[in-house]
Design a protein around this motif. Structure first.
Motif, PDB file in Angstrom:
ATOM      1  N   VAL A   1       0.851  -1.189   0.000  1.00  0.00           N
ATOM      2  CA  VAL A   1       0.000   0.000   0.000  1.00  0.00           C
ATOM      3  C   VAL A   1       0.890   1.244   0.000  1.00  0.00           C
ATOM      4  N   SER A   2       0.610   2.168  -0.911  1.00  0.00           N
ATOM      5  CA  SER A   2       1.408   3.388  -1.000  1.00  0.00           C
ATOM      6  C   SER A   2       1.089   4.323   0.170  1.00  0.00           C
TER       7      SER A   2
ATOM      8  N   ILE B   1      -2.415   4.929   2.313  1.00  0.00           N
ATOM      9  CA  ILE B   1      -2.554   4.913   3.781  1.00  0.00           C
ATOM     10  C   ILE B   1      -3.174   6.224   4.259  1.00  0.00           C
ATOM     11  N   ARG B   2      -2.719   7.372   3.678  1.00  0.00           N
ATOM     12  CA  ARG B   2      -3.251   8.679   4.079  1.00  0.00           C
ATOM     13  C   ARG B   2      -4.733   8.784   3.736  1.00  0.00           C
ATOM     14  N   SER B   3      -5.103   8.269   2.579  1.00  0.00           N
ATOM     15  CA  SER B   3      -6.507   8.320   2.161  1.00  0.00           C
ATOM     16  C   SER B   3      -7.387   7.499   3.095  1.00  0.00           C
ATOM     17  N   ARG B   4      -6.903   6.310   3.495  1.00  0.00           N
ATOM     18  CA  ARG B   4      -7.695   5.477   4.402  1.00  0.00           C
ATOM     19  C   ARG B   4      -7.805   6.132   5.776  1.00  0.00           C
TER      20      ARG B   4
ATOM     21  N   GLU C   1      -5.965   7.552  18.363  1.00  0.00           N
ATOM     22  CA  GLU C   1      -4.720   7.352  17.610  1.00  0.00           C
ATOM     23  C   GLU C   1      -4.784   6.001  16.919  1.00  0.00           C
ATOM     24  N   PHE C   2      -4.365   5.952  15.645  1.00  0.00           N
ATOM     25  CA  PHE C   2      -4.382   4.727  14.862  1.00  0.00           C
ATOM     26  C   PHE C   2      -2.955   4.324  14.524  1.00  0.00           C
ATOM     27  N   THR C   3      -2.682   3.029  14.596  1.00  0.00           N
ATOM     28  CA  THR C   3      -1.426   2.508  14.047  1.00  0.00           C
ATOM     29  C   THR C   3      -1.645   2.228  12.573  1.00  0.00           C
ATOM     30  N   VAL C   4      -0.538   2.104  11.824  1.00  0.00           N
ATOM     31  CA  VAL C   4      -0.650   1.831  10.392  1.00  0.00           C
ATOM     32  C   VAL C   4      -1.369   0.502  10.171  1.00  0.00           C
ATOM     33  N   SER C   5      -1.071  -0.481  11.021  1.00  0.00           N
ATOM     34  CA  SER C   5      -1.713  -1.787  10.888  1.00  0.00           C
ATOM     35  C   SER C   5      -3.223  -1.684  11.048  1.00  0.00           C
ATOM     36  N   GLU C   6      -3.662  -0.848  11.988  1.00  0.00           N
ATOM     37  CA  GLU C   6      -5.098  -0.663  12.196  1.00  0.00           C
ATOM     38  C   GLU C   6      -5.736   0.088  11.038  1.00  0.00           C
ATOM     39  N   ILE C   7      -5.006   1.037  10.464  1.00  0.00           N
ATOM     40  CA  ILE C   7      -5.534   1.799   9.330  1.00  0.00           C
ATOM     41  C   ILE C   7      -5.770   0.887   8.130  1.00  0.00           C
ATOM     42  N   LEU C   8      -4.872  -0.068   7.934  1.00  0.00           N
ATOM     43  CA  LEU C   8      -4.955  -0.931   6.757  1.00  0.00           C
ATOM     44  C   LEU C   8      -5.998  -2.038   6.892  1.00  0.00           C
ATOM     45  N   LYS C   9      -6.481  -2.283   8.085  1.00  0.00           N
ATOM     46  CA  LYS C   9      -7.484  -3.344   8.250  1.00  0.00           C
ATOM     47  C   LYS C   9      -8.790  -2.935   7.585  1.00  0.00           C
TER      48      LYS C   9
ATOM     49  N   LYS D   1       0.663  -3.731 -19.725  1.00  0.00           N
ATOM     50  CA  LYS D   1      -0.118  -3.781 -18.505  1.00  0.00           C
ATOM     51  C   LYS D   1      -0.316  -2.364 -17.967  1.00  0.00           C
ATOM     52  N   SER D   2      -1.387  -2.174 -17.233  1.00  0.00           N
ATOM     53  CA  SER D   2      -1.670  -0.874 -16.641  1.00  0.00           C
ATOM     54  C   SER D   2      -0.748  -0.611 -15.466  1.00  0.00           C
ATOM     55  N   ASP D   3      -0.218   0.608 -15.388  1.00  0.00           N
ATOM     56  CA  ASP D   3       0.646   0.989 -14.277  1.00  0.00           C
ATOM     57  C   ASP D   3      -0.098   1.817 -13.239  1.00  0.00           C
ATOM     58  N   ASP D   4      -1.438   1.873 -13.340  1.00  0.00           N
ATOM     59  CA  ASP D   4      -2.192   2.704 -12.411  1.00  0.00           C
ATOM     60  C   ASP D   4      -2.181   2.109 -11.019  1.00  0.00           C
ATOM     61  N   GLU D   5      -2.312   2.991 -10.024  1.00  0.00           N
ATOM     62  CA  GLU D   5      -2.385   2.535  -8.643  1.00  0.00           C
ATOM     63  C   GLU D   5      -3.812   2.093  -8.343  1.00  0.00           C
ATOM     64  N   ASP D   6      -4.057   1.687  -7.080  1.00  0.00           N
ATOM     65  CA  ASP D   6      -5.394   1.254  -6.678  1.00  0.00           C
ATOM     66  C   ASP D   6      -6.401   2.390  -6.850  1.00  0.00           C
ATOM     67  N   MET D   7      -7.646   2.012  -7.154  1.00  0.00           N
ATOM     68  CA  MET D   7      -8.697   3.002  -7.265  1.00  0.00           C
ATOM     69  C   MET D   7      -9.012   3.586  -5.895  1.00  0.00           C
ATOM     70  N   GLU D   8      -9.207   4.857  -5.817  1.00  0.00           N
ATOM     71  CA  GLU D   8      -9.543   5.508  -4.586  1.00  0.00           C
ATOM     72  C   GLU D   8     -11.065   5.610  -4.502  1.00  0.00           C
TER      73      GLU D   8
END
Length: 492
Positions: free
Chosen positions: A328-329, A333-336, A351-359, A483-490
């Motif tokens: 994850v870029s 992470i900032r968007s989530r 306060e969130f940890t990165v691991s919690e943000i990504l869940k 192949k597409s080089d686009d990142e994940d859809m927001e």
């Protein structure tokens, strides 16, 4: 030779010298021209424990005497059978001349000389056994519940019809003590010593691995590159993913650190998904590995055996746990994080940890997207993946997918679900994902430009485009292309 008339002559072969160890092949197998097939010859052939071959040696000094050392026996016929051997290891010692050992696979037993020699002559020429029926049993004290010795003898004779000597090994009598003497370390070539040591070390290593097998497991980790390189049905070719042997006690945090060292990325930015087989013969993500708990052992998610009828067999075959490591870029992470803040009660700022943000948030599902281009050459390529709310409408994907695939905003696209490798179903854009049997996540959506049928010709016939019509499932043929080089859809 200077004679005009015919002369009496003798023609033959004599050996100049015989070897210390003499091996005689009895040629029990030959081709039968009458039956047009290979056959085994079980005829009787007698051999002695000591033979003098001086008469076959030219200018022999009389020392060409040999002692029988071993008898290789074959039991069966030309289509199959079994080999075992009788060996007299101390034939050079007078007090042990009659000691024979039978080596039959892992079984070693002591036998008498007639069992090793006479019983393997072959069939034919056996001595007749005088038997007078019940009188024989009565005169010798047999009651009928025992097997009379003459029957045992007859069974042995019948067995010899298919069991007989195949090869004989003799050792020269005057060199027997030297040949069979105890082997000293200096007599063994250094290359052979090294080879034996290497084989023993490898065997010890295999034993250690078998003893510790329950402490390890195998994982196959796929990455975004593997999804992009896969141009066929499903998500990835797991047979092309390298298996990694790891300890069952390894935690998710340790696995992420191991992956990060290889990928040269931040381990906190990794989200590891576990794949599992489905009833429709596909392998799709079922959720985060051990629910994203970094301190949990990854073996807690090793439930592959549940999917198999025989759990022990599945473990013995070492089926690797199939994982997808998503990098994850920082923007992702900032968007989530912003998305999480918007869902909180005003005034609550935990306060969130990165691991919690990504869940994944409850109700979110993971989806993968592929673009199918039917013309001019059919192509199927991976585009992206994303987490989104399963209650959202499928039609909300249309605009972001057009942007990623660089499709004009005025064009229409058709969406399909790849239910299994040989089946796709058209999606209703007005429905939510949870109402289209995609509420569990891990599904694949295939989209393509909608094809508008051309007008009918003069004859009223429309060109055959059924394979690319919007009402038909898109044929997901393999393709080669960029192949597409686009990142994940927001879409959060």
């Amino acid at each position: 030779d200077g004679y005009e008339e015919l002369q009496d002559a003798r023609k033959g072969v004599k050996f100049v010298k015989l070897p210390p160890v003499l091996q005689l092949h009895l040629k029990r197998f030959e081709y039968d021209f009458m039956r047009d097939m290979m056959v085994k010859i079980n005829d009787r052939f007698e051999f002695q424990t000591e033979i003098d071959l001086s008469r076959f040696v030219d200018k022999s000094d009389g020392s060409d005497t040999y002692l029988l050392h071993s008898v290789l026996v074959h039991i069966g016929d030309v289509h199959g059978g079994h080999y075992y051997v009788f060996i007299r290891p101390e034939c050079h010692k007078k007090n042990s001349s009659g000691t024979w050992l039978k080596f039959d696979d892992e079984m070693v037993s002591r036998v008498k000389e007639d069992q090793a020699v006479e019983d393997n002559f072959g069939s034919g020429g056996e001595k007749k056994i005088a038997v007078s029926g019940d009188d024989y049993n009565a005169n010798n004290g047999f009651t009928g519940n025992q097997t009379p010795p003459y029957q045992t003898r007859m069974r042995a004779i019948q067995a010899r019809r298919f069991s007989n000597a195949y090869m004989l090994q003799y050792i020269r009598k005057d060199q027997c003590a030297e040949i069979l003497s105890e082997v000293k370390p200096m007599d063994i070539p250094a290359e052979l010593v090294q080879r034996i040591k290497k084989e023993r070390d490898e065997e010890e290593l295999r034993k250690l691995e078998r003893a510790q097998q329950h402490l390890y497991m195998h994982v196959s980790v796929a990455f975004e590159d593997d999804l992009k390189q896969h141009t066929d049905r499903d998500l990835v070719s797991w047979d092309k993913i390298t298996k990694i042997r790891v300890k069952r006690s390894m935690t998710l945090r340790e696995l992420k650190e191991m992956i990060a060292r290889t990928r040269k990325c931040n381990p906190e930015c990794l989200r590891v998904w576990k794949f599992a087989p489905r009833q429709n013969d596909t392998i799709r993500p079922e959720g985060l590995l051990v629910n994203g708990e970094d301190d949990a052992p990854i073996s807690e998610a090793d439930t592959e055996g549940v999917m198999y009828p025989n759990y022990q067999l599945a473990r013995y075959q070492e089926d690797a746990m199939k994982l997808y490591a998503e990098e994850v870029s920082e923007n992702g992470i900032r968007s989530r994080f912003e998305s999480l803040r918007q869902r909180l009660i005003p005034g609550d700022h935990p306060e969130f940890t990165v691991s919690e943000i990504l869940k994944p948030i409850p109700g979110e599902i993971l989806l993968f997207f592929k673009l199918y281009t039917p013309l001019p050459v059919p192509k199927l390529e991976y585009v992206t993946h994303t987490l989104l709310d399963g209650r959202s409408k499928i039609g909300e994907l249309v605009a972001p997918l057009k942007h990623l695939a660089k499709i004009d905003a005025n064009e229409s696209i058709t969406l399909y679900e790849e239910v299994r490798p040989d089946m796709t179903e058209k999606l209703d854009l007005t429905k939510a994902f949870v109402d289209s049997d995609m509420g569990e996540g891990g599904d694949i959506i295939v989209f393509q430009r909608s094809i508008v049928p051309p007008p009918a010709t003069v004859s009223g016939v429309i060109p055959a485009i059924a394979a690319t019509s919007p009402s038909a499932s898109p044929p997901t043929e393999p393709m080669n292309g960029t192949k597409s080089d686009d990142e994940d859809m927001e879409l959060e």
